[in-house]
Scaffold this active site. Structure first.
Site, PDB file in Angstrom:
ATOM      1  N   ASP A  46       0.863  -1.168   0.000  1.00 52.13           N
ATOM      2  CA  ASP A  46       0.000   0.000   0.000  1.00 52.13           C
ATOM      3  C   ASP A  46       0.906   1.225   0.000  1.00 52.13           C
ATOM      4  O   ASP A  46       2.118   1.125   0.188  1.00 52.13           O
ATOM      5  CB  ASP A  46      -0.940  -0.018   1.210  1.00 52.13           C
ATOM      6  CG  ASP A  46      -2.236   0.741   0.943  1.00 52.13           C
ATOM      7  OD1 ASP A  46      -2.242   1.603   0.044  1.00 52.13           O
ATOM      8  OD2 ASP A  46      -3.232   0.481   1.631  1.00 52.13           O
ATOM      9  N   SER A  47       0.315   2.365  -0.199  1.00 48.31           N
ATOM     10  CA  SER A  47       1.066   3.597  -0.422  1.00 48.31           C
ATOM     11  C   SER A  47       2.163   3.820   0.625  1.00 48.31           C
ATOM     12  O   SER A  47       1.878   4.027   1.804  1.00 48.31           O
ATOM     13  CB  SER A  47       0.082   4.780  -0.396  1.00 48.31           C
ATOM     14  OG  SER A  47       0.762   6.001  -0.419  1.00 48.31           O
TER      15      SER A  47
END
Length: 755
Positions: free
Chosen positions: A308-309
């Site tokens: 994820d980011s």
């Protein structure tokens, strides 16, 4: 140290000069995908390999200029010299044809400017259809879940896959396979609800749809799915994004894993995204037992895992489980993260790290194989570009727009309908007031279009907004007595009032990492003076219909008490108000069912229908018992009667199945759809068991007076759970099957499992 340096330089030179290392040509389309991957991998330098493990966002400098031609920033040009795993959201703010043109140019630039001509993955997301300008806007996943129609969801995501590919996209960081049970969580509507079985069916069909039943990947018609967030992300404490996750291993295995397992084994998802959170204190992005042990060794996943980011880097500077950025990168790599999303301070360190620790090259090669394999599966080496003429014909096709309307009509939930307030008679001369903060500019127009040449006249007044609508951290507006008074006066001029209430994209949204961006809430009551508005309008003595629009479950106590009828629409498509009008005026009977439990108070949380039976022993002081509306609840204009529940056998064994059936009759006077739901209850278990679990559902349509026998197969797999030894067990004993219209209204009978 000197010998180690010489060795690492030799390895680097081998990979940099390995053009003759492979006897096969990776460009030869007659070879198998694995053969092509193995032909290409030895040719690549360490830096080129690591480039295939990184994704950047197009907003750093890949966009069209004033003439619609590709314009790249110096930063992007530098990033693309060695190739790249992918680019997130290129062309998201321009129309599909312009996006396809730009993405063709971007792909051409990428292919021509790295040594081996390796194409890039262009990545989107899907919460209301493709999250990009000019795409068909569907309802959100939670809205789709309310349809209880997996086949419809598959057709919807089939359109998503096609429209995304036509604008030049290849992967989708969707769907969410998370179980969401805390309405404080701002991302609630991005998932498919509180129930494991329902979510599993929806996620599986969404992936099959978006990937074109897998066959659409290689022929260039669809995109790959990335199921997320693995695992337990929806269980963050306090419903607060980035918070810790406290969940038992048994619950994790029995309730959280199944949608992901189905995504891998049944739907063949190309990708998995790891969770922001932690499990038993182990950060998911640094958890090899989770990302390799469970995902790959147990389930056989062979796609890629993306972070994820920025979450690999956050193992160091946020989670506090890595001693340095380099240690964080190594943790992510060893755990099984193949692609680093966005970060500049994580996998970018790998080339230097390999010089010091050549053993890391095995793990880098492992990840690069998975990325290259995905690109070959998608046919990008052979057909990397989009035909703009096909884009013009395929995006927002008439059939796609009609599908959005169909999905809406099957997803609207009739929560309440006292004295048959609904449907309204469109052929009766009536003045209807459309009022409230969730009214859109075109709501009146859509209502008029929906009923056509009818005698109903509409007056519309929004009255007030809920917030100042600032994207980062919106603020509630002060109560405006003049606006409320104006709404009341408008209501006085009407025969019937339709109130548009609930919440919007500002009152429930993703809380990004920045402290200036908030999206979760500490309460779940409707914000602003909405309850006051309901009370003042109902005091006029007119029929009041509430249309709920929202992205999180709300404790609608006042609305449920005061309104004559309530339509729960969650977040419908671009035609949502048109579809709502169709239902209000009886063109279609509502058939949605609530995919969540609707609590009376935030104090009841956690609160979902499948909690352990012992959770229901005590209620709370000064609070009415139970939820406002239970999971699976949804009324109809039909009148469904359940009778004659039967089992094909009173006993089941580990090798047999039994059939449970019930007769459903529409006693009403209109054709209508009903979701018949089957729940199972393990009466005695070696560990405490859920009160009941959804194990099957069937959406049927019956004409007035028609009856149908609905059957469900009960197999031993449905009765398995994680026992005391933390292994799956099948225990002999008594079970109850409950078949009905919701998790609280059903007929029941019993059977025994004998071993």
């Amino acid at each position: 140290m000197k010998k180690l340096l010489i060795l690492s330089l030799s390895i680097t030179l081998f990979y940099a000069c390995g053009e003759t290392a492979s006897k096969k040509d990776y460009k030869d389309a007659s070879l198998s995908i694995d053969e092509r991957v193995e032909a290409l991998l030895p040719l690549m330098s360490t830096e080129e390999k690591v480039a295939q493990m990184r994704i950047f966002h197009a907003n750093i400098g890949a966009k069209p200029d004033a003439n619609g031609n590709l314009k790249l920033s110096d930063r992007v040009i530098k990033k693309l010299k060695l190739g790249i795993a992918g680019v997130k959201n290129p062309g998201e703010h321009i129309d599909p044809v312009a996006a396809a043109k730009m993405n063709n140019e971007l792909q051409k630039y990428i292919i021509e400017n790295n040594r081996w001509g390796i194409p890039a993955l262009f990545v989107t997301e899907s919460y209301n259809g493709v999250d990009a300008a000019g795409s068909t806007v569907f309802g959100r996943p939670m809205t789709s879940a309310a349809s209880f129609n997996p086949e419809l969801v598959q057709r919807q995501w089939d359109v998503v896959g096609k429209e995304a590919r036509l604008r030049g996209m290849h992967m989708c960081h969707s769907p969410e396979a998370d179980i969401v049970r805390d309405p404080r969580f701002g991302r609630m509507s991005e998932a498919f609800g509180e129930d494991t079985y329902l979510t599993t069916q929806m996620v599986k069909n969404a992936i099959i749809g978006v990937q074109g039943n897998y066959e659409g990947l290689g022929n260039g018609t669809h995109i790959g799915a990335v199921a997320k967030h693995f695992a337990g992300y929806g269980q963050v404490l306090g419903g607060s994004n980035f918070a810790a996750i406290e969940i038992s291993e048994r619950t994790l295995i029995d309730e959280i894993y199944p949608p992901f397992e189905a995504a891998v084994k049944e739907a063949k998802t190309l990708g998995i995204m790891a969770s922001h959170g932690d499990l038993n204190g182990v950060a998911s992005h640094g958890n090899p037992e989770l990302l390799t042990g469970v995902l790959r060794d147990q389930w056989g996943f062979d796609g890629y895992v993306v972070s994820d980011s920025n979450d690999i880097a956050r193992l160091y500077y946020f989670m506090g489980v890595a001693e340095s950025p380099e240690a964080a990168a190594q943790m992510g790599l060893e755990a099984g993260i193949d692609i680093d999303l966005y970060a500049e301070d994580s996998y970018s360190y790998l080339p230097k790290m390999v010089e010091k620790n050549p053993e890391l090259m095995k793990l880098i090669d492992r990840s690069v194989r998975r990325v290259l394999r995905t690109k070959f599966i998608l046919g990008l080496f052979d057909n990397p570009y989009i035909d703009l003429e096909e884009t013009k014909k395929g995006v927002r096709a008439a059939s796609s727009l009609e599908l959005a309307k169909e999905s809406d009509l099957e997803s609207v939930i009739l929560l309440k309908n006292d004295d048959n307030t609904l449907p309204l008679n469109k052929n009766k001369s009536t003045r209807v007031a459309l009022l409230g903060p969730l009214l859109k500019e075109n709501t009146k127009e859509m209502f008029e279009a929906a009923i056509g040449d009818a005698k109903v006249k509409f007056i519309a007044e929004k009255g007030f907004n809920l917030t100042n609508e600032k994207g980062g951290a919106p603020e509630l507006l002060k109560r405006d007595p003049k606006a409320i008074a104006k709404l009341v006066n408008t209501a006085k001029r009407a025969d019937v009032v339709v109130l548009f209430l609930g919440g919007d994209e500002f009152t429930a949204k993703e809380a990004y990492f920045s402290n200036s961006t908030l999206g979760d809430r500490a309460t779940i009551d409707p914000v602003g003076p909405q309850d006051e508005l309901v009370e003042k309008i109902t005091a006029l003595g007119k029929k009041v219909i509430v249309v709920l629009k929202h992205r999180r479950t709300l404790s609608i106590n006042t609305i449920a008490k005061e309104a004559d009828a309530i339509l729960d629409t969650w977040d419908l498509s671009e035609f949502g108000d048109h579809s709502t009008a169709k239902i209000i005026f009886g063109d279609v009977s509502p058939s949605g069912k609530s995919p969540v439990t609707i609590p009376r108070s935030i104090g009841q949380l956690p609160y979902h229908y499948s909690m352990k039976e012992i959770n229901y022993k005590k209620e709370y002081l000064f609070l009415e018992k139970g939820p406002i509306y239970p999971f699976g609840h949804g009324l109809s204009y039909g009148d469904f009667e359940y009778s004659d529940i039967k089992l094909s056998n009173s006993e089941i064994t580990p090798e047999s199945e039994i059939i449970a059936s019930v007769t459903v009759t529409n006693k009403g006077n209109v054709k209508a759809k009903e979701v018949v739901q089957m729940y199972l209850k393990d009466e005695i278990g070696s560990v405490t068991r859920p009160d009941k679990e959804l194990k099957g559902f069937d959406k049927i349509e019956l004409a007035a007076g028609e009856s149908k026998t609905v059957s469900f197969t009960i197999n031993p797999k449905m009765l398995e759970f994680t026992g005391i030894s933390m292994e799956k067990v099948l225990e002999a004993g008594d079970y109850t099957v409950k078949i009905g219209t919701s998790s609280q209204e059903y007929l029941e009978t019993t059977f025994k499992l004998k071993k």
